[in-house]
Scaffold this active site. Structure first.
Site, PDB file in Angstrom:
ATOM      1  N   GLY A 129      15.899 -37.670   1.520  1.00  0.00           N
ATOM      2  CA  GLY A 129      15.731 -38.709   0.439  1.00  0.00           C
ATOM      3  C   GLY A 129      14.261 -39.754   1.037  1.00  0.00           C
ATOM      4  N   ASP A 138      24.695 -37.618  -2.443  1.00  0.00           N
ATOM      5  CA  ASP A 138      24.761 -36.786  -3.709  1.00  0.00           C
ATOM      6  C   ASP A 138      25.452 -35.438  -3.352  1.00  0.00           C
ATOM      7  OD1 ASP A 138      22.685 -38.429  -4.681  1.00  0.00           O
ATOM      8  OD2 ASP A 138      20.882 -37.016  -4.097  1.00  0.00           O
ATOM      9  N   SER A 146       8.890 -40.291   6.327  1.00  0.00           N
ATOM     10  CA  SER A 146       8.429 -39.827   7.546  1.00  0.00           C
ATOM     11  C   SER A 146       7.310 -38.623   7.587  1.00  0.00           C
ATOM     12  CB  SER A 146       9.806 -39.259   8.405  1.00  0.00           C
ATOM     13  OG  SER A 146      10.702 -40.303   8.574  1.00  0.00           O
ATOM     14  N   GLU A 193       0.618  -1.213  -0.072  1.00  0.00           N
ATOM     15  CA  GLU A 193      -0.009   0.038   0.044  1.00  0.00           C
ATOM     16  C   GLU A 193       0.926   1.283   0.034  1.00  0.00           C
ATOM     17  OE1 GLU A 193      -1.935  -2.806   3.085  1.00  0.00           O
ATOM     18  OE2 GLU A 193       0.116  -2.614   2.073  1.00  0.00           O
ATOM     19  N   GLU A 251      13.200 -32.135   0.360  1.00  0.00           N
ATOM     20  CA  GLU A 251      13.726 -32.955  -1.036  1.00  0.00           C
ATOM     21  C   GLU A 251      14.129 -34.485  -0.894  1.00  0.00           C
ATOM     22  OE1 GLU A 251      15.957 -30.880  -3.927  1.00  0.00           O
ATOM     23  OE2 GLU A 251      15.316 -28.891  -3.524  1.00  0.00           O
TER      24      GLU A 251
END
Length: 360
Positions: free
Chosen positions: A287, A193, A293, A46, A285
């Protein structure tokens, strides 16, 4: 109001944990100015719309969220609206905070300003699903992201996984990393990774990097630890590990922040601790164990499963979800409010607990 909503989207990735808000100032059917909330702690939508206008007296202000009526990092927007002699205020939806909801509207009405509420309300609420949940429940909005083969695997048996999905699908992941405040993975994902978990899109904000590492098996050899100049890497681990030399080293030498939990605390307790750092949303993301879970404890708000036309056909390959044992097909986990996304030859199943998609 549609224009105001599009203005609000320009704040993606810069305003968390504040809401995305857009505003448009109109007089005699002519748009005088627009504005949006650009950065956390900065002027609200605003204020920017009014500042961008040369004339405000007698105008109508369209805004996607009820104007604030209290002092925070900035003065109340209601005061400026009143001082600007605005005639009418059209508001998409109320502020979800029960402590302030309706107060801004009351101040405007008390000042003689006409107030209209509920224009494109559904769209405005979808715009700020994250903010609404964080304000009401004090727990981050959880969005699950997985990239899988056609037979439901996230990696081969020796953890080869780059890349299952194509470049278009991965570009969408970068948008998610910019939109959500944090990105969370398990320790095994870091080991296998060695991800950076940064937003690779130029000019966008990196998310907080959260590693769920119960036994503290992550050391300084990984990118997520080494590349912590912004001090946004967190390790979530058991309190029993606080006396370990590795704990002290990561904290002192690499500026890693720790969130600790005890044996009797669950995943929801951990999320509440994460929220204390003003992390209002998390992209989970992986694993497999971490994703499982969140499904098991029913602690997700939405997600996207990206499927590539690849088949491993190996029972020993890594599934994206496991440890469920339904004996009847009616006990299967049903995903609701599905939106199908196409990334060339990859397909994304976007899903939500509540109706309406995030504007990502």
């Amino acid at each position: 109001m549609k224009i105001a909503i599009e203005e609000a989207k320009k704040g993606f990735g810069f305003v968390n944990p504040n809401p995305l808000v857009g505003a448009v100032l109109v007089k005699n059917d002519e748009i005088l100015s627009t504005g949006y909330h650009q950065i956390f702690g900065g002027p609200h939508a605003e204020v920017n719309a009014i500042s961008n206008a040369t004339i405000t007296e007698g105008a109508t202000l369209y805004v996607t969220l009820e104007p604030c009526s209290h002092y925070g990092k900035t003065p109340p927007c209601t005061e400026l609206i009143i001082k600007s002699n605005i005639k009418r205020c059209v508001i998409a939806t109320l502020d979800p905070n029960p402590l302030v909801s309706g107060r801004g509207i009351k101040q405007l009405k008390d000042a003689g300003i006409e107030v209209i509420i509920g224009i494109l309300e559904k769209e405005a609420i979808n715009l700020n699903k994250v903010f609404f949940k964080f304000i009401k429940e004090k727990i981050p909005y959880i969005f699950l992201k997985v990239g899988i083969t056609l037979d439901g695997k996230i990696a081969t048996r020796n953890y080869s996984s780059q890349w299952i999905t194509n470049s278009l699908a991965r570009e969408k992941v970068e948008k998610y990393r910019n939109f959500f405040s944090g990105v969370l993975v398990g320790a095994n994902t870091v080991i296998q990774d060695n991800p950076s978990l940064t937003c690779k899109t130029s000019g966008n904000r990196n998310p907080y990097r959260l590693i769920l590492d119960k036994d503290l098996i992550i050391n300084e050899d990984y990118k997520i630890i080494q590349n912590n100049s912004d001090k946004k890497t967190f390790i979530i681990t058991n309190k029993k590990n606080m006396d370990k030399e590795l704990f002290q080293k990561l904290e002192k030498d690499f500026f890693i922040k720790f969130i600790t939990f005890s044996d009797d605390e669950n995943l929801k307790d951990i999320l509440k601790k994460i929220s204390s750092y003003n992390i209002d949303s998390i992209l989970v993301e992986g694993g497999s164990g971490v994703i499982s879970s969140f499904f098991k404890e029913n602690l997700f708000d939405g997600g996207e499963i990206m499927i590539a036309p690849k088949i491993l056909g190996d029972n020993s390959a890594i599934p994206f979800i496991s440890d469920f044992s339904p004996l009847n097909i009616n006990s299967a986990f049903n995903l609701d409010n599905i939106k199908i996304n196409l990334y060339d030859n990859n397909i994304g199943f976007e899903f939500y607990k509540e109706e309406g998609c995030l504007p990502v």
